[in-house]
Scaffold this motif. Structure first.
Motif, PDB file in Angstrom:
ATOM      1  N   GLU A 197       0.830  -1.208   0.000  1.00 64.37           N
ATOM      2  CA  GLU A 197       0.000   0.000   0.000  1.00 64.37           C
ATOM      3  C   GLU A 197       0.865   1.259   0.000  1.00 64.37           C
ATOM      4  N   HIS A 198       1.917   1.251   0.795  1.00 65.72           N
ATOM      5  CA  HIS A 198       2.839   2.381   0.869  1.00 65.72           C
ATOM      6  C   HIS A 198       3.449   2.658  -0.507  1.00 65.72           C
ATOM      7  N   LEU A 199       3.991   1.623  -1.133  1.00 66.12           N
ATOM      8  CA  LEU A 199       4.662   1.800  -2.419  1.00 66.12           C
ATOM      9  C   LEU A 199       3.669   2.151  -3.525  1.00 66.12           C
ATOM     10  N   ALA A 207       1.507   5.537  -7.617  1.00 66.17           N
ATOM     11  CA  ALA A 207       0.260   5.705  -8.363  1.00 66.17           C
ATOM     12  C   ALA A 207      -0.697   6.605  -7.581  1.00 66.17           C
ATOM     13  N   ALA A 208      -1.747   6.043  -6.990  1.00 60.01           N
ATOM     14  CA  ALA A 208      -2.689   6.847  -6.197  1.00 60.01           C
ATOM     15  C   ALA A 208      -3.345   5.967  -5.147  1.00 60.01           C
ATOM     16  N   GLY A 209      -3.362   6.471  -3.912  1.00 58.92           N
ATOM     17  CA  GLY A 209      -3.980   5.765  -2.808  1.00 58.92           C
ATOM     18  C   GLY A 209      -5.179   6.519  -2.283  1.00 58.92           C
ATOM     19  N   ARG A 226      -0.462   4.879   5.949  1.00 55.91           N
ATOM     20  CA  ARG A 226      -0.561   6.328   6.171  1.00 55.91           C
ATOM     21  C   ARG A 226       0.519   6.778   7.154  1.00 55.91           C
ATOM     22  N   ASP A 227       0.782   5.973   8.185  1.00 54.59           N
ATOM     23  CA  ASP A 227       1.795   6.331   9.169  1.00 54.59           C
ATOM     24  C   ASP A 227       3.201   6.230   8.596  1.00 54.59           C
ATOM     25  N   SER A 228       3.508   5.186   7.832  1.00 53.21           N
ATOM     26  CA  SER A 228       4.856   5.071   7.263  1.00 53.21           C
ATOM     27  C   SER A 228       5.093   6.141   6.200  1.00 53.21           C
ATOM     28  N   LEU A 229       4.055   6.525   5.474  1.00 52.67           N
ATOM     29  CA  LEU A 229       4.183   7.596   4.478  1.00 52.67           C
ATOM     30  C   LEU A 229       4.479   8.933   5.142  1.00 52.67           C
ATOM     31  N   PRO A 233       9.627   2.073   3.771  1.00 51.91           N
ATOM     32  CA  PRO A 233       9.594   1.212   2.585  1.00 51.91           C
ATOM     33  C   PRO A 233      10.231   1.832   1.342  1.00 51.91           C
ATOM     34  N   SER A 234      10.094   3.138   1.151  1.00 55.51           N
ATOM     35  CA  SER A 234      10.684   3.781  -0.021  1.00 55.51           C
ATOM     36  C   SER A 234      12.202   3.866   0.080  1.00 55.51           C
TER      37      SER A 234
END
Length: 376
Positions: A41-43, A48-50, A234-237, A328-329
């Protein structure tokens, strides 16, 4: 809190249909992740779009005779320059207590064509505190109107702009600048859209009637490259983007300067003051705060979680981690925390006490990953 007592957003049934793992958050039953998992989900959001359900946030309108009177009132509670906020623009600020500590952070928007109105979006866990504070201070000429029947959906990522613009009845939604806002229509759905978000990516937050939220979310999810994203990603982003989370980087003991949010206090307010805790904050601006929020890169693969003690190279305690996990990024652990200002230099070596053992790390600049906001 019992399952019956937990509140549900207008998209709750959709989350269950999509296979979300749900958990309590700020009194709501919220999606933590979907079957694809937090990493995917993070990547996906980065590439793209979340779609994020943020309907648990508090939305409200402050309404009065004209912009000057409403702005003057709000400036007694926050340090941002609201008086000079142009129509159609949004500003980040904080409710402050008498000692300059952060009661909550929030977004303030001046809707275009609505002189005498300001839109507020506050954190879910603090909205009752925030709105009680506002009501306590309200003059008789201004009213607070809670938008309890409004949902809030965020669409974030590099494909967000063409996706939303393609669905809108009016042209130009993809050309409004970061921290701008305006009404928009999607079919027969009336909404209020701001170009903002909490991921470090380009994107939007769409406020719309709760009765239309599920239909609109399904429309977005039917578009190429749009996927549902839970609170885990959402938190890791937001961590990669170096953004504060209330209850972690912000609380009633922390002022905006030590939180590295001095940029959110405009020149006029720095000069004039007139907001809670102005003496402390102006002193910190002039002389530097006693501690600072910093970014951390632990060496190796072990993450430094919230509460991890930060040590100087001599082994002395100098601070604590407020948020930490895997980026993750970046493919490595990252963290934020507070350290004594004397030890806050970028590149400085630190120790991080993980499971009773001091592991090495270093202080780095924030954000960990560059923001991709659309400036126009």
């Amino acid at each position: 809190m019992s399952d019956e007592a937990m509140r549900k957003t207008p998209l709750h049934a959709l989350h269950l249909e999509l296979g979300a793992r749900m958990a309590p958050f700020a009194g709501y039953d919220m999606p933590i992740q979907y079957p694809s998992g937090v990493l995917a989900e993070h990547l996906h959001t980065r590439g793209a779009a979340g779609l994020f359900d943020v309907s648990h946030m508090g939305q409200a309108l402050l309404e009065g005779e004209d912009h000057a009177s409403v702005a003057a009132f709000l400036e007694t509670l926050v340090p941002a320059d609201i008086l000079d906020l142009p129509p159609g623009r949004q500003r980040y600020t904080q409710f402050l207590n008498a000692s300059g500590g952060v009661i909550d952070d929030l977004m303030v928007t001046r809707p275009p064509g609505a002189d005498g109105a300001l839109r507020l979006v506050v954190n879910a866990a603090r909205k009752d505190v925030d709105f009680a504070l506002v009501r306590e201070r309200l003059p008789t000429s201004i009213r607070l109107r809670l938008l309890d029947e409004a949902a809030l959906i965020a669409l974030q990522g590099p494909v967000a702009a063409p996706t939303l613009a393609r669905l809108a009845r009016e042209e130009g939604l993809d050309r409004i600048a970061f921290m701008s806002a305006r009404p928009a229509r999607f079919g027969d759905v009336e909404s209020f859209v701001s170009r903002s978000g909490y991921t470090g990516e380009d994107g939007y937050e769409i406020s719309l009637p709760a009765s239309s939220a599920e239909r609109f979310a399904r429309l977005l999810l039917a578009q190429p490259d749009v996927a549902p994203i839970g609170l885990g990603a959402r938190d890791s982003l937001r961590l990669e983007a170096g953004l504060c989370l209330y209850g972690h980087e912000l609380d009633e003991t922390v002022d905006p300067v030590e939180a590295s949010l001095a940029w959110s206090i405009q020149k006029r307010r720095r000069i004039e003051g007139g907001f809670p805790g102005a003496a402390r904050i102006r002193s910190a601006l002039a002389n530097g705060p006693g501690r600072l929020r910093i970014g951390l890169r632990p060496d190796g693969r072990a993450p430094a979680r919230e509460g991890t003690e930060i040590l100087s190279v001599e082994g002395k305690p100098i601070g604590v981690v407020t948020s930490g996990g895997f980026g993750p990024s970046l493919g490595s652990p990252i963290a934020m925390g507070y350290v004594d200002r004397a030890h806050a230099q970028i590149g400085g070596a630190v120790g991080l006490v993980v499971r009773g053992k001091a592991l090495s790390g270093r202080i780095v600049a924030l954000p960990f990953r560059p923001h991709n906001y659309y400036r126009g």
